[in-house]
Motif scaffolding. Structure first.
Motif, PDB file in Angstrom:
ATOM      1  N   LEU A  52     -52.160 -43.200  11.338  1.00 26.34           N
ATOM      2  CA  LEU A  52     -51.321 -42.462  10.394  1.00 26.34           C
ATOM      3  C   LEU A  52     -49.868 -42.551  10.825  1.00 26.34           C
ATOM      4  O   LEU A  52     -49.536 -42.281  11.985  1.00 26.34           O
ATOM      5  N   GLN A  53     -49.001 -42.941   9.887  1.00 21.86           N
ATOM      6  CA  GLN A  53     -47.570 -42.965  10.156  1.00 21.86           C
ATOM      7  C   GLN A  53     -46.954 -41.727   9.526  1.00 21.86           C
ATOM      8  O   GLN A  53     -47.029 -41.531   8.306  1.00 21.86           O
ATOM      9  N   LEU A  54     -46.381 -40.880  10.369  1.00 24.06           N
ATOM     10  CA  LEU A  54     -45.802 -39.633   9.883  1.00 24.06           C
ATOM     11  C   LEU A  54     -44.385 -39.849   9.376  1.00 24.06           C
ATOM     12  O   LEU A  54     -43.628 -40.666   9.921  1.00 24.06           O
ATOM     13  N   ASN A  55     -44.048 -39.109   8.343  1.00 23.06           N
ATOM     14  CA  ASN A  55     -42.704 -39.163   7.763  1.00 23.06           C
ATOM     15  C   ASN A  55     -42.078 -37.775   7.854  1.00 23.06           C
ATOM     16  O   ASN A  55     -42.645 -36.785   7.372  1.00 23.06           O
ATOM     17  N   PHE A  56     -40.913 -37.707   8.517  1.00 22.22           N
ATOM     18  CA  PHE A  56     -40.239 -36.424   8.691  1.00 22.22           C
ATOM     19  C   PHE A  56     -38.752 -36.685   8.900  1.00 22.22           C
ATOM     20  O   PHE A  56     -38.366 -37.561   9.681  1.00 22.22           O
TER      21      PHE A  56
END
Length: 347
Positions: free
Chosen positions: A131-135
């Motif tokens: 999972l690639q997190l976006n923040f």
């Protein structure tokens, strides 16, 4: 030995869903390997079995709030994401488990709220995903956001939302180094008061770090236990800890590993002359019978599930007949099992 040898009727009514009222008021079974004698005590009595110059090895890992709940983009389906480990802080990629897995495919986007989202970029296992997190923030701010919205990763058998108490009780009083997704449960019984009693007696309390994943807690699925592969876990043992432990061995005092994680850590860095070496890296050490232990001559451990690697290690340390008999006695005397359960001291 075969995996089926480690099976027994799981005492579902004895699985501890809540911790004892006070940490050190849990029950303690004391097992003497040489005499086969078994005593029934409380954990607060532990100091009676240690003297000046003895060493107790604690795993100072700290549990990370690894369980996130989000919604799939478009369908709004609720998805649970369990953060196992960060793979790349720059790319913000994580090795995770998802539930229900059948609803999560590569390319799916998940929204966790509070400005945090993620995209599934790869499959690893039937339930595993990358999972690639976006923040919109720094890496430090991202970690703080996860801590704020993440839930304490209680074992599935507890089957309830973590309560306020769990944030404290599913953590040892000496937890320092954050990185585990499961608690080193044998250490949950130590209270600050008990630690002070041990220190007053002159007992060395030495810390090592092993960040627990979920692999250690899963049942072994192959009948030939020698073919089971452990997941790798990050481990750190410093020079100071090694010196105290090695001096204790030299002086022929007790060296007690608190929990299977501490035992696995120290057995992962043994010299040819059976001393402990400093270590910083990953270990996938799998200890099962027969096994010649090099460092600890006593250990504290909880009561484990059937066919688990944890039970196999305990049997390797104390012997099959003695431990399986102890488990029968524990069930008869209503000892509590698993994470929030009671424990045994093996001397």
């Amino acid at each position: 030995m075969r995996t089926s040898d480690f099976n027994f009727e799981s005492p579902l009514d004895l699985l501890a869903k809540f911790p004892s009222k006070e940490r050190d008021e849990s029950k303690l079974m004391v097992i003497h390997r040489k005499s086969k004698k078994i005593e029934h005590k409380f954990f607060k009595d532990l100091h009676q079995y240690f003297n000046e110059g003895d060493t107790i090895i604690l795993n100072n890992t700290k549990v990370f709030p690894a369980r996130l709940f989000g919604n799939k983009e478009k369908t709004e389906a609720k998805i649970e994401v369990f953060l196992l480990r960060e793979l790349d802080s720059k790319d913000r990629t994580w090795d995770v488990l998802v539930d229900p897995a059948r609803k999560v495919r590569v390319g799916n986007k998940l929204n966790f709220g509070y400005g945090l989202s993620g995209e599934v970029i790869d499959n690893t296992t039937s339930r595993g995903r990358i999972l690639q997190l976006n923040f919109n923030g720094t890496h430090k701010e991202l970690i703080e956001k996860i801590k704020k919205i993440g839930k304490t990763p209680l074992p599935k058998y507890i089957n309830r939302n973590p309560e306020k108490e769990d944030k404290y009780r599913y953590q040892t009083v000496y937890a320092k180094k954050e990185g585990s997704v499961a608690a080193p449960t044998a250490g949950l019984h130590f209270s600050k008061h008990l630690i002070k009693k041990l220190e007053i007696k002159g007992v060395n309390l030495v810390e090592v770090t092993l960040h627990l994943g979920l692999g250690s807690f899963l049942p072994v699925e192959v009948e030939d236990i020698s073919k089971h592969k452990m997941d790798s876990e990050k481990c750190h043992i410093n020079i100071k800890s090694c010196k105290i432990i090695n001096d204790t061995i030299k002086n022929k005092n007790k060296v007690c590993a608190v929990g299977t994680s501490s035992m696995r850590a120290i057995e992962s860095s043994v010299s040819s002359n059976k001393n402990l070496n400093p270590f910083l890296g990953w270990t996938n050490k799998f200890i099962f019978p027969p096994y010649d232990f090099s460092i600890a001559n006593s250990m504290i451990t909880n009561f484990h599930m059937p066919k688990s690697t944890l039970l196999m290690m305990v049997v390797a340390f104390a012997g099959f007949e003695l431990i399986m008999n102890a488990y029968k006695i524990a069930i008869k005397k209503k000892y509590r099992f698993y994470s929030y359960g009671d424990s045994m001291l093996i001397l």
